[in-house]
Structures are given as structure tokens and as C-alpha cells.
Scaffold this active site. Structure first.
Site, PDB file in Angstrom:
ATOM      1  N   HIS A 158       0.907  -1.345  -0.120  1.00  0.00           N
ATOM      2  CA  HIS A 158       0.038  -0.008  -0.057  1.00  0.00           C
ATOM      3  C   HIS A 158       0.846   1.217   0.045  1.00  0.00           C
ATOM      4  CE1 HIS A 158      -3.961  -1.904   0.687  1.00  0.00           C
ATOM      5  NE2 HIS A 158      -3.198  -2.811   0.941  1.00  0.00           N
ATOM      6  N   ASP A 352       3.445   9.562  -0.870  1.00  0.00           N
ATOM      7  CA  ASP A 352       2.224   8.618  -0.325  1.00  0.00           C
ATOM      8  C   ASP A 352       1.857   7.602  -1.033  1.00  0.00           C
ATOM      9  OD1 ASP A 352       0.214   8.184   1.127  1.00  0.00           O
ATOM     10  OD2 ASP A 352      -0.402  10.214   1.261  1.00  0.00           O
TER      11      ASP A 352
HETATM   12  C1  GDG Z   1      -1.997   3.828   3.388  1.00  0.00           C
HETATM   13  C2  GDG Z   1      -1.125   4.706   2.549  1.00  0.00           C
HETATM   14  C3  GDG Z   1      -2.908   4.534   1.038  1.00  0.00           C
HETATM   15  C4  GDG Z   1      -8.309  10.529   8.376  1.00  0.00           C
HETATM   16  N1  GDG Z   1      -8.437  11.353   9.474  1.00  0.00           N
HETATM   17  C5  GDG Z   1      -9.693  10.777   9.973  1.00  0.00           C
HETATM   18  C6  GDG Z   1     -10.033   9.896   8.870  1.00  0.00           C
HETATM   19  N2  GDG Z   1      -9.243   9.462   8.173  1.00  0.00           N
HETATM   20  C7  GDG Z   1      -9.418   8.588   6.878  1.00  0.00           C
HETATM   21  C8  GDG Z   1      -9.271   9.244   5.599  1.00  0.00           C
HETATM   22  C9  GDG Z   1      -8.861   8.021   4.477  1.00  0.00           C
HETATM   23  C10 GDG Z   1      -7.919   7.315   5.695  1.00  0.00           C
HETATM   24  O1  GDG Z   1      -7.988   7.533   7.008  1.00  0.00           O
HETATM   25  C11 GDG Z   1      -6.415   7.813   5.487  1.00  0.00           C
HETATM   26  O2  GDG Z   1      -6.244   6.989   4.247  1.00  0.00           O
HETATM   27  P1  GDG Z   1      -4.799   7.709   3.354  1.00  0.00           P
HETATM   28  O3  GDG Z   1      -5.058   6.793   2.198  1.00  0.00           O
HETATM   29  O4  GDG Z   1      -4.957   8.938   3.006  1.00  0.00           O
HETATM   30  O5  GDG Z   1      -3.611   7.357   3.971  1.00  0.00           O
HETATM   31  P2  GDG Z   1      -3.093   5.903   5.019  1.00  0.00           P
HETATM   32  O6  GDG Z   1      -3.709   5.918   6.305  1.00  0.00           O
HETATM   33  O7  GDG Z   1      -1.687   6.494   5.293  1.00  0.00           O
HETATM   34  O8  GDG Z   1      -3.105   4.492   4.166  1.00  0.00           O
HETATM   35  C12 GDG Z   1      -1.713   5.389   1.735  1.00  0.00           C
HETATM   36  C13 GDG Z   1      -3.841   3.698   1.682  1.00  0.00           C
HETATM   37  O9  GDG Z   1      -2.833   2.915   2.852  1.00  0.00           O
HETATM   38  C14 GDG Z   1      -4.574   2.599   0.945  1.00  0.00           C
HETATM   39  O10 GDG Z   1      -3.916   1.667   0.099  1.00  0.00           O
HETATM   40  O11 GDG Z   1      -3.409   5.489  -0.027  1.00  0.00           O
HETATM   41  O12 GDG Z   1      -0.931   5.950   0.625  1.00  0.00           O
HETATM   42  O13 GDG Z   1      -0.227   5.424   3.198  1.00  0.00           O
HETATM   43  O14 GDG Z   1      -9.988   7.361   4.336  1.00  0.00           O
HETATM   44  O15 GDG Z   1     -10.652   9.829   5.579  1.00  0.00           O
HETATM   45  N3  GDG Z   1     -11.388   9.229   9.138  1.00  0.00           N
HETATM   46  C15 GDG Z   1     -12.052   9.604  10.258  1.00  0.00           C
HETATM   47  N4  GDG Z   1     -11.741  10.591  11.153  1.00  0.00           N
HETATM   48  C16 GDG Z   1     -10.558  11.270  10.960  1.00  0.00           C
HETATM   49  O16 GDG Z   1     -10.457  12.147  11.755  1.00  0.00           O
HETATM   50  N5  GDG Z   1     -13.454   9.032  10.147  1.00  0.00           N
END
Ligand code: GDG
Length: 452
Positions: A158, A352
Site C-alpha cells: 500500500h 504517499d
Molecule cells: C495507507 C497509505 C494509501 C483520516 N482522518 C480521519 C479519517 N481519516 C481517513 C481518511 C482516509 C484514511 O483515513 C487515510 O487514508 P490515506 O490513503 O489518505 O492514508 P494512510 O492511512 O497513510 O493509508 C496510503 C492507503 O494506505 C490505501 O492503500 O492510499 O498511501 O499510506 O480514508 O478519510 N477518518 C475519520 N476521521 C478522521 O479524523 N473518520
């Protein structure tokens, strides 16, 4: 019927799977809904005992069996906080200088992967297809082969995969690369990651299929949530507090890969260089604390506390708070409608894998009057979201100029850019991600040899 076996370090609860919210769970929940499945991983407990193999705890709901095992305190520390988050995470995000290498932790990482393999192997059936998730589990495929498992095994990473020289600066890297030979298919997020990984595998003489499978979200459901949350009391209070000012929004786990200090500096530059926006914009950064037990994350939090205080101290007026900074998680419903109300989604990771927040911002917009996405060109989402304003987050002036451009952008241009991005997030969703990977895995040569 053939089963799908998913292995991830964290196993969602059956409830999380039914109400799947995050991209990963949505994609995998969709994949397992259609067929009998087994989901294996860590129980979240540290009641494991060193030197003893724990019996998996089993829960069955609908057609999914959840099997989890605990780790010992020592195992969790070395495997998870240590090697996974203190060594592999920074290296894969191109930050070799932040790596705190210890051989002990590498060994615990390998030990836990073997422990998982020993616990999982007896639960497997001959027709299973196994799909291993993410950097905590690079060596799991090889450990399963050592237990005699000859089913198809796929692996998905990921997070980014860095250029060969960078990855191989990490002690133990060659070992992990050779272990990848056990997988029938290796998936990464982007073509750039795929190229880097192929180069690294070539350097250690491993030949394995590697493909780019960009992960997505469920755009319809996020859009619905964003529209539904609009009339809540919480949103009403928030809009009152905004007082008609333009909203700039950032949402990230509090992680140094996400470029949050860089974003704060860009906002600071905006207020300095473009005085016409003072008292006309408000920046909301939601950054729930994560990995608070790793030193680099504590240092980041201190840096942000200081920066936020300085920026507000310098620019605030008695009736205007420029920057709101929240380190607690926000409910998904409120989050989605905050996205919808933001004139600007500001997403500036230094690296990312994908970045689902960028896609969620696009999904949440009102099609008749959408906001502008400002996106780092180092996010895995950048190649798909070329209609965003792409920036190099290491230059605060570039962020400030993009913010100014976005704040002045007319509706026609906003609609055109958003339409392009909205098409992209519908073209590759969470569900299509899982389906595409599993289809490609199913088309790899059968590791048991040709059976007529
Ligand atoms: C890894 C990889 C890849 C965030 N703050 C809150 C909240 N979130 C949710 C977001 C989003 C998720 O968390 C974060 O997803 P990301 O993709 O942006 O980042 P990582 O956690 O680092 O994920 C990344 C992913 O895996 C999937 O393959 O895209 O590159 O690092 O959904 O909305 N959700 C809630 N409250 C918050 O305060 N409910």
C-alpha cells in the site's frame, strides 16, 4: 467453492467489514462478500507468550471466518513499532535518514512473519487463494511456502516502493526482496513504484510479475455521506464559526510522510505574500494522532504545535482564527460534509502510496459548485488526478501561489477540473482495485504445476 484468504496485520471486526469505511476495508469487504473467505492477522492483544505458538481465536460471521493471534509485548515492539514503522516505513517513503535500524528488530520482524505462517498454514484448504497485505508482511509468502503451502499467493504493497539504491541501503533489504520470489503476483499503487520494485528485484536476481493496481474509494457512498451530513447541528455550528470565509481543508493521520508542516508553512506564506486573503480564509487541519509511541511522531507533533501557535499568534485578529488544528479523529459523516464545504482540499504529502483523502475530497464536492484540489506531485494519486493543481510541497511559495490561484478560480474552470477528477475516481474504485488484482492473480501460472 474456492476461498479467498486475506492476511493483513490488523484485522477489521465483522462490524467494520459490514460498514466498511476506509478504502482498504471497502475494497476487501467487496471482494470477500461474494465468496467464502478467511481473514487472518493480529488480534490486537499482547497476551502472546515468547517461545509458544498461540492458538488462533476464531469468529465466523456471514461467510467470513476471522482468525487472529496475539503477539507478545516484545514481538509487537520489534515487529510493529520497530522494524515495520521505524525502519521500513521511512525507507519506503524515501526517508533513509529517519530509519532507526536495529538487527534485533529485523530478526523479530522475520520471527513474527514465521509465527503468522505457522498459525495460518493449518487453517488453509487446497483451493484457497491467498492475498497478503502490506509492508508488515513482506516475508509471509516465503514463510508460508516453508510450511508447505502451494496455493496461489499474491502480495499488495500500500505504500510507495523507492528506487532500488534507496531501498537497498536498508540492512536486510536483499533478504526481503528475495522473499518476494514466493509470491505469484506483486501489486503496487503506481507505475513508478512498479518500475522501482522491478529494478530492485532485478538487482538481486528475482523475476516475478509486478503490476500497478491503484486503490480507490467508493465514491458514491462518500458523496452520499457528504450530502447527508450537511444538515447536522455540528455542521451548522461549524459554518457559523467560519462566518462566510473560504475554507481550506487538510485531513491526514499525523505522519511525517504527509507534509503537514510544509502545508502550514505554505499557508503562512499565503497570508504574508497575498494580504488580500487575510481574514477571508480559514484553514482547518484534522490530523488524528497516530503511532504516538514512535519518537519521530512525537517530534512531529511538537513541531506542529509550535508552528500552529506561531501562525495563529502572528496573523489572528480578535474576530478571526486563521488556523484550526485538531489532533483527534472526527466522525466520518462530519468529515465528509466538511470536505464538501471546503473551497480547497490541500493534500501535500512528501511521499504517499496513493492518498485516499484526495479522492474523498473530489467525491464529496457539489458538482454544480465544486472546490479545488491542491495535490502534491509526490502522492500516488497524482498521475490519476492531473486536473488538480499539482505542487511540490517542499516549496512553501508554490503552495501559497496554488492557494491564491485556487481562491481566485472561476466556477467554469473549477467545474472542468472537477469533472476530470470525478471521472478518474469512478474509473478506479476500491471494488475494481480488489477485483482487478484478484483477476490478475488468478491468471498467473498455477504454482502447483499444470493440472489438466
Ligand atoms: C495507507 C497509505 C494509501 C483520516 N482522518 C480521519 C479519517 N481519516 C481517513 C481518511 C482516509 C484514511 O483515513 C487515510 O487514508 P490515506 O490513503 O489518505 O492514508 P494512510 O492511512 O497513510 O493509508 C496510503 C492507503 O494506505 C490505501 O492503500 O492510499 O498511501 O499510506 O480514508 O478519510 N477518518 C475519520 N476521521 C478522521 O479524523 N473518520
Amino acid at each position: 467453492m474456492a476461498r479467498l484468504v486475506i492476511v493483513s496485520n490488523r484485522v477489521p471486526s465483522p462490524r467494520e467489514v459490514t460498514q466498511a469505511a476506509g478504502g482498504l476495508t471497502v475494497g476487501l469487504a467487496d471482494a470477500i462478500r461474494g465468496q467464502p473467505s478467511l481473514w487472518f492477522g493480529w488480534s490486537g492483544g499482547t497476551d502472546g507468550v515468547d517461545g509458544t505458538d498461540p492458538a488462533p481465536g476464531i469468529t465466523v460471521q456471514d461467510n467470513v471466518t476471522y482468525a487472529t493471534i496475539p503477539l507478545s509485548e516484545r514481538q509487537l515492539k520489534g515487529f510493529y513499532q520497530g522494524f515495520s514503522n521505524g525502519i521500513l516505513w521511512p525507507v519506503c517513503h524515501y526517508r533513509v535518514g529517519l530509519m532507526n535500524y536495529s538487527r534485533d528488530e529485523l530478526e523479530t520482524y522475520l520471527e513474527v512473519n514465521r509465527l503468522y505462517a505457522r498459525a495460518l498454514a493449518p487453517l488453509l484448504q487446497p483451493d484457497d487463494t491467498i492475498w497478503v497485505q502490506d509492508y508488515q508482511l513482506f516475508p509471509l509468502g516465503e514463510a508460508l511456502r516453508a510450511e508447505g503451502v502451494n496455493a496461489r499467493i499474491g502480495f499488495f504493497l500500500h505504500i510507495p516502493f523507492p528506487p532500488e539504491q534507496l531501498f537497498r541501503a536498508m540492512p536486510g533489504a536483499d533478504l526481503l526482496l528475495r522473499d518476494l520470489a514466493a509470491y505469484d503476483l506483486i501489486g503496487v499503487q503506481t507505475e513508478q513504484d512498479a518500475g522501482n520494485l522491478r529494478g530492485a528485484l532485478r538487482a538481486v536476481g528475482v523475476e516475478r510479475p509486478v503490476g500497478a493496481f491503484p486503490i480507490g474509494i467508493d465514491p458514491e457512498s462518500f458523496a452520499r455521506q457528504a450530502a447527508r451530513g450537511e444538515n447536522t447541528r455540528e455542521m451548522g455550528r461549524f459554518l457559523d464559526a467560519l462566518g462566510g470565509r473560504s475554507l481550506i481543508l487538510g485531513v491526514d493521520r499525523l505522519d511525517y510522510s504527509k507534509g503537514i508542516p510544509e502545508r502550514f508553512r505554505g499557508f503562512d506564506r499565503l497570508l504574508k505574500r497575498f494580504p488580500e486573503h487575510r481574514n477571508k480564509v480559514s484553514f482547518l487541519q484534522i490530523a488524528p494522532v497516530s503511532r504516538g509511541d514512535v519518537a519521530e511522531y512525537q517530534a512531529l507533533r511538537r513541531e506542529l504545535d509550535e508552528l500552529a501557535g506561531r501562525i495563529n499568534g502572528e496573523w489572528a485578529e480578535i474576530d478571526w482564527l486563521p488556523l484550526r488544528y485538531i489532533t483527534r479523529p472526527i466522525s466520518r459523516k462530519v468529515l465528509a460534509s466538511v470536505h464538501r464545504h471546503a473551497q480547497i482540499g490541500l493534500v501535500t504529502p512528501l511521499r504517499d502510496g496513493m492518498n485516499l483523502v484526495a479522492k474523498e475530497y473530489v467525491a464529496a464536492q457539489n458538482p454544480a459548485d465544486p472546490g479545488v484540489l491542491i495535490l502534491s506531485r509526490f502522492a500516488g494519486a497524482a498521475p490519476e488526478l492531473g486536473d488538480a493543481l499539482l505542487v511540490n510541497p517542499l516549496d512553501p511559495d508554490e503552495i501559497a501561489e496554488a492557494l491564491d490561484q485556487a481562491l481566485r478560480m472561476g466556477r467554469d474552470e473549477r467545474v472542468t477540473r472537477w469533472t476530470g477528477m470525478n471521472t478518474a475516481i469512478h474509473a478506479a474504485t476500491a471494488a475494481s482495485w480488489a477485483a482487478d488484482f484478484l483477476r490478475a492473480l488468478g491468471e498467473t501460472p498455477d504454482p502447483r504445476g499444470a493440472v489438466a
